[in-house]
Design a protein around this motif. Structure first.
Motif, mmCIF file in Angstrom:
data_model
loop_
_atom_site.group_PDB
_atom_site.id
_atom_site.type_symbol
_atom_site.label_atom_id
_atom_site.label_comp_id
_atom_site.label_asym_id
_atom_site.label_seq_id
_atom_site.Cartn_x
_atom_site.Cartn_y
_atom_site.Cartn_z
ATOM 1 N N VAL A 248 0.970 -20.566 2.893
ATOM 2 C CA VAL A 248 2.027 -19.387 3.125
ATOM 3 C C VAL A 248 3.400 -20.182 2.639
ATOM 4 N N PHE A 249 4.161 -19.117 1.828
ATOM 5 C CA PHE A 249 5.545 -19.450 1.245
ATOM 6 C C PHE A 249 6.618 -19.177 1.990
ATOM 7 N N VAL A 250 7.458 -20.082 2.424
ATOM 8 C CA VAL A 250 8.859 -19.836 2.935
ATOM 9 C C VAL A 250 9.962 -20.288 1.902
ATOM 10 N N SER A 251 11.191 -20.109 2.645
ATOM 11 C CA SER A 251 12.357 -20.068 1.817
ATOM 12 C C SER A 251 13.091 -21.103 1.387
ATOM 13 N N SER A 252 12.690 -22.381 2.185
ATOM 14 C CA SER A 252 13.312 -23.415 1.809
ATOM 15 C C SER A 252 12.587 -24.741 2.510
ATOM 16 N N ARG A 253 12.754 -26.035 2.001
ATOM 17 C CA ARG A 253 12.263 -27.269 2.399
ATOM 18 C C ARG A 253 12.019 -27.270 3.772
ATOM 19 N N GLN A 254 13.238 -27.184 4.374
ATOM 20 C CA GLN A 254 13.323 -27.551 5.892
ATOM 21 C C GLN A 254 12.498 -26.446 6.660
ATOM 22 N N ASP A 255 12.280 -25.129 5.889
ATOM 23 C CA ASP A 255 11.407 -24.057 6.664
ATOM 24 C C ASP A 255 9.952 -24.818 6.681
ATOM 25 N N THR A 256 9.603 -25.226 5.668
ATOM 26 C CA THR A 256 8.278 -25.601 5.324
ATOM 27 C C THR A 256 7.982 -26.601 6.780
ATOM 28 N N VAL A 257 8.681 -27.452 7.079
ATOM 29 C CA VAL A 257 8.528 -28.350 8.166
ATOM 30 C C VAL A 257 8.669 -27.815 9.360
ATOM 31 N N ARG A 258 9.386 -26.792 9.550
ATOM 32 C CA ARG A 258 9.794 -26.144 10.844
ATOM 33 C C ARG A 258 8.540 -25.126 11.295
ATOM 34 N N LYS A 352 13.509 -13.427 1.286
ATOM 35 C CA LYS A 352 15.042 -13.762 1.048
ATOM 36 C C LYS A 352 15.204 -15.592 1.038
ATOM 37 N N LEU A 353 16.052 -15.853 0.218
ATOM 38 C CA LEU A 353 16.094 -17.319 0.475
ATOM 39 C C LEU A 353 17.781 -17.793 0.386
ATOM 40 N N HIS A 354 17.963 -18.956 0.896
ATOM 41 C CA HIS A 354 19.544 -19.187 0.959
ATOM 42 C C HIS A 354 19.533 -20.339 -0.436
ATOM 43 N N ASP A 355 20.443 -19.748 -1.136
ATOM 44 C CA ASP A 355 20.882 -20.622 -2.443
ATOM 45 C C ASP A 355 22.024 -21.302 -2.067
ATOM 46 N N PRO A 356 22.076 -22.696 -2.239
ATOM 47 C CA PRO A 356 23.608 -23.389 -2.108
ATOM 48 C C PRO A 356 24.586 -22.694 -2.807
#
Length: 780
Positions: A248-258, A352-356
């Motif tokens: 499962v692909f998610v948008s951020s590193r933090q999201d992979t953990v959560r 969609k993803l959050h780019d800094p």
């Protein structure tokens, strides 16, 4: 067809023993011919072997191979994978940042690995001794050439390949996922029909069943993530119950953990038979993980993977996923481009993803197709399942993408001024006809011939003239009476430091100020156009205001204020927790920009102003106070050690030398560390000032010609010497300070009662606080 039969001397360089059908068909073009090759093939069909075949041919012929990896995270993986070449006696070198580059190793390497951005930067400086190795490439392998269509990065790849071909005419081998207009890429790279391959889905090792699933969109973005997660688990569950695996692909590193944490609870709730909690041996193996959350998660068959994990943890997760111990894996998109980890079921939870630096952006269509291409395990599955989970309003867009693929377009027009300025700065373009010749070497020109109306090709020459006029108006280019084109110093620096032109103009305007303070440097960088898309979330605003309290920031947008707050926090070593998620990316980009600003200041203002930028850069990198930043110039002194020494009263390299090894031991360093720090401090420049015959007083109206000797008793270095009287600059000079320099100082009886003469010595390339000494003369 066995590898050992075809390439007996390189058999150990391959991770398999037999070539598959796709590899066999491309093999003659790669090994028996010299022409350029373009091959598009489905994900997981074995394209990497085509790259390795091209590299083997180059090595067998005594040449140097360049492999262009699509992103930095993958260059190190290639270095690890190609230990096999090292074992055969060939050297592999990954070219990374400016400061880390080892030109000698790069020159001696048989295989170079670079990103498009790094190659662009290197080819711009190809005539320097440091980067001359880029003109000695025999074969250039472009991995994932369909990235030509990526925002910003696509144009970089395009112009860099065109430039490299002009510099050294290497053989080009371009590989890509399936794309509808492979013939355009072949036309751009001059690959013949015999060396252009379009392998369709028939060559895919496992059939792909891909589709789109929608979810009910709510008001709360946070809640929406969980709605999409439950949808993803609904799709994965049937496969997990049949001992299949899901990625499962998610948008951020933090999201992979959560997502992994939430999925563990939900899978337990649904009573899906997963995990290895009863396996004592695996319990023991899991103790090797450094991440506590991951260690608990893998026992339930659920894991996460992202570039922020240690290499040890990433390697273990990949190994356990391949072995089937980890059955449900959450990852960021990087995994799709690099590691070969197919799964029976692939789900894209976040489109969609959050780019800094960009705020919320849509995931690239290329990324979507690359991720879905990971569905299906060769040798285990007859079919792979891939799903995009998205809002109903976007479902048709993704269905169209899955049905027709994505034609590859050129992105050069979006940044034509920047790339044109770079070519002019290199001297490869000297008039309008050169511009047209250059454009004819680009993918933009080829694609424009295929679609003249969409690319506004009938007006191309006028568009180029308009572009050149804008470069002239903004001070990057100047034209001669004979209509020649030449870069200005501003244009050269913008190209050399890889700046957006708006930022280069902003930097140039700072150099026009009479005096420049730390606040000016920070605000100039925070307002750079590279940060224009940074957004400040509502939850971050209080933290931003707290950092910037009492400072005038009316000229900055909300996102720029966020950047400024992160830079100020980094410089003091105390970034608020609310800002840390984006801080690393913003700091990394800011230090690059500060390095460029330093060059602008040195060229147009002077060494002291350049030294100020260097000190600000070092403070942001290390999080130390301004009075201790000079310690970071010493090898082996990081932020912790610098702060510790400063608290003990040793805040400059001169203090370190004066303290000696015994004094450093008394300050809390071990003897071995104290010796290294002491030696490091001695290897820096050290200034002594000798005022000579300097009067205590002078009569009104009289003049006295005096001299000050500036002596460097340490290592030689570029230096700036400035003399001021009552704060007004009298003279300044830039010199390579080796030994001593004599500076004339005119003492004159002015209207003031007292004259304060100050001599200041700054080193523009080192974060050393300038050394100042003053003398006072009474006017009688």
């Amino acid at each position: 067809m066995e590898v050992a039969e075809v390439l007996p001397e390189f058999a150990d360089a391959f991770a398999f023993e037999e070539f598959n059908r796709m590899q066999r068909e491309a093999l003659p073009a790669l090994l028996e011919r010299e022409e350029n090759v373009v091959a598009s093939a489905p994900t997981a069909s074995g394209k990497t072997a085509l790259a390795e075949l091209a590299i083997c041919k180059s090595l067998a012929d005594g040449g140097t191979a360049l492999f262009i990896a699509p992103m930095r995270a993958l260059t190190n993986e290639k270095e690890d994978d190609w230990d096999r070449f090292e074992e055969l006696g060939y050297s592999v070198y990954v070219v990374t940042g400016e400061r880390d580059l080892n030109p000698r190793r790069a020159r001696r390497a048989d295989i170079l690995v670079m990103t498009p951005e790094k190659l662009d930067s290197a080819t711009r400086k190809h005539d320097s001794r440091r980067y001359d190795f880029v003109t000695d490439i025999d074969v250039c392998v472009i991995d994932e050439v369909h990235l030509l269509d990526a925002d910003r990065r696509g144009s970089v790849l395009e112009v860099t390949i065109s430039r490299l071909r002009r510099l050294c005419e290497p053989r080009i081998v371009a590989l890509s996922a399936t794309m509808p207009n492979v013939e355009d890429v072949a036309a751009w790279l001059d690959a013949s029909a015999e060396t252009t391959f379009e392998f369709d889905e028939e060559y895919r090792p496992v059939d792909l069943n891909a589709g789109v699933k929608t979810y009910t969109h709510g008001e709360n973005a946070f809640a929406d993530k969980y709605r999409r997660l439950y949808r993803a688990l609904d799709l994965a569950e049937p496969h997990l119950r049949e001992d299949g695996q899901a990625l499962v692909f998610v948008s951020s590193r933090q999201d992979t953990v959560r997502a992994a944490e939430k999925a563990r609870d939900e899978i337990a709730e649904r009573d899906v038979p997963m995990g290895a909690r009863g396996d004592y041996d695996f319990h023991t193996d899991a103790q090797e993980l450094e991440n506590d959350t991951l260690r608990n998660s893998v026992l339930d068959g659920v894991a996460f993977h992202h570039a922020g994990l240690s290499k040890n943890d990433r390697d273990l997760v990949e190994e356990w996923f391949k072995e089937g111990i980890v059955e449900l894996l959450f990852s960021t998109s990087t995994l799709a481009w690099g590691v070969n980890l197919p799964a029976r079921c692939v789900i894209i939870r976040d489109t969609k993803l959050h780019d800094p630096l960009e705020g919320e952006v849509d995931m690239s269509p290329l990324d979507v197709l690359q991720m879905l291409g990971r569905a299906g395990r060769p040798g285990y599955d007859d079919v792979g399942y891939g799903w995009v989970v998205c809002d109903a309003t976007e479902a048709d867009k993704y269905r169209q993408l899955l049905k027709d693929g994505k034609e590859i377009e050129s992105r050069l027009a979006e940044s034509l001024e920047t790339h044109l300025n770079a070519e002019i700065a290199m001297g490869t373009i000297t008039d309008l006809e050169d511009v047209m010749d250059w454009l004819e070497t680009t993918f933009y020109y080829v694609r424009g011939q295929s679609r003249p109306e969409e690319y506004d090709f009938p007006n191309l020459r006028q568009r180029v003239r308009d572009c050149l006029e804008r470069l002239v108006e903004r001070g990057f280019v100047e034209t001669g009476e004979d209509l020649s084109i030449e870069a200005t110093p501003r244009g050269v620096l913008a190209s050399k430091y890889y700046l957006r032109l708006e930022t280069a103009a902003r930097f140039a305007s700072l150099t026009e100020r009479e005096s420049i303070e730390t606040a000016d440097v920070l605000e100039t960088v925070a307002g750079a156009v590279e940060f224009d898309s940074v957004s400040a979330r509502q939850s971050e605003r209080d933290a931003i205001n707290a950092v910037l309290v009492g400072q005038k920031t009316d000229d900055l947008e909300a996102g720029q204020r966020k950047v400024l707050a992160i830079l100020r926090g980094a410089a003091s070593g105390s970034t608020p927790s609310e800002l840390r998620s984006d801080a690393w990316v913003i700091r990394r980009n800011a230090t690059r920009l500060l390095s460029a600003l330093q060059a602008f200041l040195e060229r147009f203002s002077g060494p002291h102003e350049a030294n100020l930028a260097r000190r600000v850069e070092a403070r942001i990198e290390n999080g130390v106070a301004d009075d201790a930043v000079g310690l970071t110039a010493i090898d082996g002194v990081g932020p912790g050690r610098a702060s510790k020494l400063a608290k003990e009263g040793h805040s400059t390299p001169g203090d370190i030398v004066e303290a000696g090894i015994d004094g450093l031991v008394s300050a809390g360093l071990s003897e071995g560390v104290a010796e290294r720090v002491y030696e490091g401090a001695q290897s820096l420049p050290a200034v002594e000032l000798e005022w000579g015959r300097f009067p205590d007083e002078i009569a009104t109206g009289e003049n006295d010609a005096c001299e000050v000797t500036v002596r460097n008793v340490g290592e030689p270095a570029q230096a700036g010497i400035r003399v001021t009287v009552n704060g007004v600059e009298m003279t300044k000079t830039s010199t390579y300070l080796r030994g001593e320099e004599t500076v004339p100082v005119g003492v004159f009886g002015a209207n003031a009662d007292e004259l304060e003469f100050t001599v200041s010595v700054a080193f523009p390339e080192l974060p050393l606080v300038p050394q100042r000494e003053s003398r006072t003369v009474d006017v009688v």
